[in-house]
Enzyme design. Sequence first.
Site, PDB file in Angstrom:
ATOM      1  N   TYR A 144       0.857  -1.194   0.000  1.00  0.00           N
ATOM      2  CA  TYR A 144       0.000   0.000   0.000  1.00  0.00           C
ATOM      3  C   TYR A 144       0.887   1.235   0.000  1.00  0.00           C
ATOM      4  CZ  TYR A 144      -3.360   3.517   1.620  1.00  0.00           C
ATOM      5  OH  TYR A 144      -4.156   4.628   1.739  1.00  0.00           O
ATOM      6  N   ASP A 239       9.330   2.835  -0.048  1.00  0.00           N
ATOM      7  CA  ASP A 239       8.280   3.507   0.721  1.00  0.00           C
ATOM      8  C   ASP A 239       8.462   3.124   2.189  1.00  0.00           C
ATOM      9  OD1 ASP A 239       6.057   4.549   1.898  1.00  0.00           O
ATOM     10  OD2 ASP A 239       4.612   3.666   0.492  1.00  0.00           O
ATOM     11  N   LYS A 267       4.120   8.987   9.016  1.00  0.00           N
ATOM     12  CA  LYS A 267       3.939   8.372  10.334  1.00  0.00           C
ATOM     13  C   LYS A 267       4.974   8.834  11.371  1.00  0.00           C
ATOM     14  CE  LYS A 267       0.907   5.000   8.413  1.00  0.00           C
ATOM     15  NZ  LYS A 267       0.936   4.269   7.194  1.00  0.00           N
TER      16      LYS A 267
HETATM   17  C1  LIG Z   1       0.334   4.821   5.772  1.00  0.00           C
HETATM   18  C2  LIG Z   1       1.097   4.575   4.520  1.00  0.00           C
HETATM   19  C3  LIG Z   1       1.006   5.421   3.409  1.00  0.00           C
HETATM   20  C4  LIG Z   1       0.033   6.560   3.351  1.00  0.00           C
HETATM   21  O1  LIG Z   1       0.279   7.500   4.318  1.00  0.00           O
HETATM   22  P1  LIG Z   1      -0.942   8.521   4.736  1.00  0.00           P
HETATM   23  O2  LIG Z   1      -0.294   9.449   5.693  1.00  0.00           O
HETATM   24  O3  LIG Z   1      -1.995   7.649   5.333  1.00  0.00           O
HETATM   25  O4  LIG Z   1      -1.388   9.172   3.488  1.00  0.00           O
HETATM   26  C5  LIG Z   1       1.835   5.188   2.351  1.00  0.00           C
HETATM   27  N1  LIG Z   1       2.708   4.168   2.338  1.00  0.00           N
HETATM   28  C6  LIG Z   1       2.812   3.319   3.380  1.00  0.00           C
HETATM   29  C7  LIG Z   1       3.820   2.224   3.338  1.00  0.00           C
HETATM   30  C8  LIG Z   1       1.991   3.476   4.487  1.00  0.00           C
HETATM   31  O5  LIG Z   1       2.071   2.609   5.496  1.00  0.00           O
END
Ligand SMILES: *Cc1c(COP(=O)(O)O)cnc(C)c1O
Length: 430
Positions: A144, A239, A267
């Site tokens: 994701y 990511d 995060k």
């Molecule tokens: C949470 C997450 C996102 C998206 O971040 P948001 O702040 O919710 O837009 C993208 N990539 C990864 C790996 C994530 O865990």
Amino acid sequence: MKTEKSQKIYELACQVMPGGVNSPVRAFKSVGGNPRIIKRGEGAYLYDVDGNRYLDFCNSWGPLILGHCDPDVAEAVKKQIDLGLTYGASTEAEYKLANFIINKVDAVESIRFVSSGTEAVMSAIRLARGYTGRDLILKFDGCYHGHSDHLLVKAGSGLATFGQPSSAGVPEAITSHTAVLPLNDEEALNDFFNKNGDKLAAVIIEGVPANNGLLIQSHEFMRMLRALTQKHGALLIMDEVITGFRLGMGGASAYYAVPPDLVTYGKIIGGGMPVGAFGGSTEIMNKLSPLGPVYQAGTLSGNPVAMSAGLATLEKLADGKIYAELEEKNRRFVSKLISKINGSVINVPGIASIFWIVFQKDLPRSAGNIDPDGIAHFNRMHQSVLNDGIYLPPSGYEVCFLSAAHTDEMLDDAADILAKNIKQEAHRWE
Ligand SMILES: *Cc1c(COP(=O)(O)O)cnc(C)c1O
């Protein structure tokens, strides 16, 4: 457990917000029951509006590695609030957080802050396309990367490598530039690069895939990805929105010793405030506006309150002690949990301070190997665990996080409660 106030507020919320929520999984659709309305967090605990207390394994989906209301983070935020919330102009706080991250992560020489992980990934992809002059991107099934259009993609049917929209409202014209492959499949990766490698702007992968179960990839697979992207002139985007400063100071790129071209964050680097960031070599990053032709901007980007919360968080993590303690606590907790469930019907993979409970005998390494029946078991168990005072993320596909505020004592109790519930659920299986 009394939940009348939660119930009432949730019903009211449903009248004014779709599903009563601002992010879909919060609505408890997969696990049944109604979401608890949270009033406050303290340390490792959440408290709802009815006064119930829960040991929190969600930790706001990852940001709160220090737990709720860490006094140093709170103090940094309060200090900044007295000076103003936002200026739309440069601050020293941005420079400090940028410099901190650059000093800790080899692959990052230059960084830009945004307001969410989604925005970080969306901007990194635009930058990769602008830098390489190519359109095609490759992602992996089960990773994701936020909800921007070109990443809301599922694998095409049959042999089609190019993605289909996984959400209504996303044009096929956009997802046709995104290819999707299974994780942990070296042959598929090789084939794909042989056919399409020279058209590829970037490959994006989660540092450790942790949004669709915890699908820890082999070092070989990650190294292969690095070698193939290098050979074909495509960028590797790691990511690290979850893994950044969760798997230690260097994140997943240090864990695998695989240096990416671009890294995305979110995060933890915001310490609980809305933040994202993307970074890489100065050469690539200087293609961004105002220096280069790739446009990217944000009204609240680099917000000083968020920068202060992020910096206060990262500074506490810097000497590595908290990481070592978290890893040890996680190892101890997971082995305790597993030992209580003899004749194991579950797997509990873990890495650093992340674990995932999966009702499945063989540990999956790719999305296609996750057994939906196993997920259904987790989902059925969720509500009774919640009523026993443990807040698990409300879907069997989500991973759990420990924070520095979780003590061995709390985790021992949690292992007892979880083991009881898992055994009850497993009974229905046999
Ligand atoms: C949470 C997450 C996102 C998206 O971040 P948001 O702040 O919710 O837009 C993208 N990539 C990864 C790996 C994530 O865990």
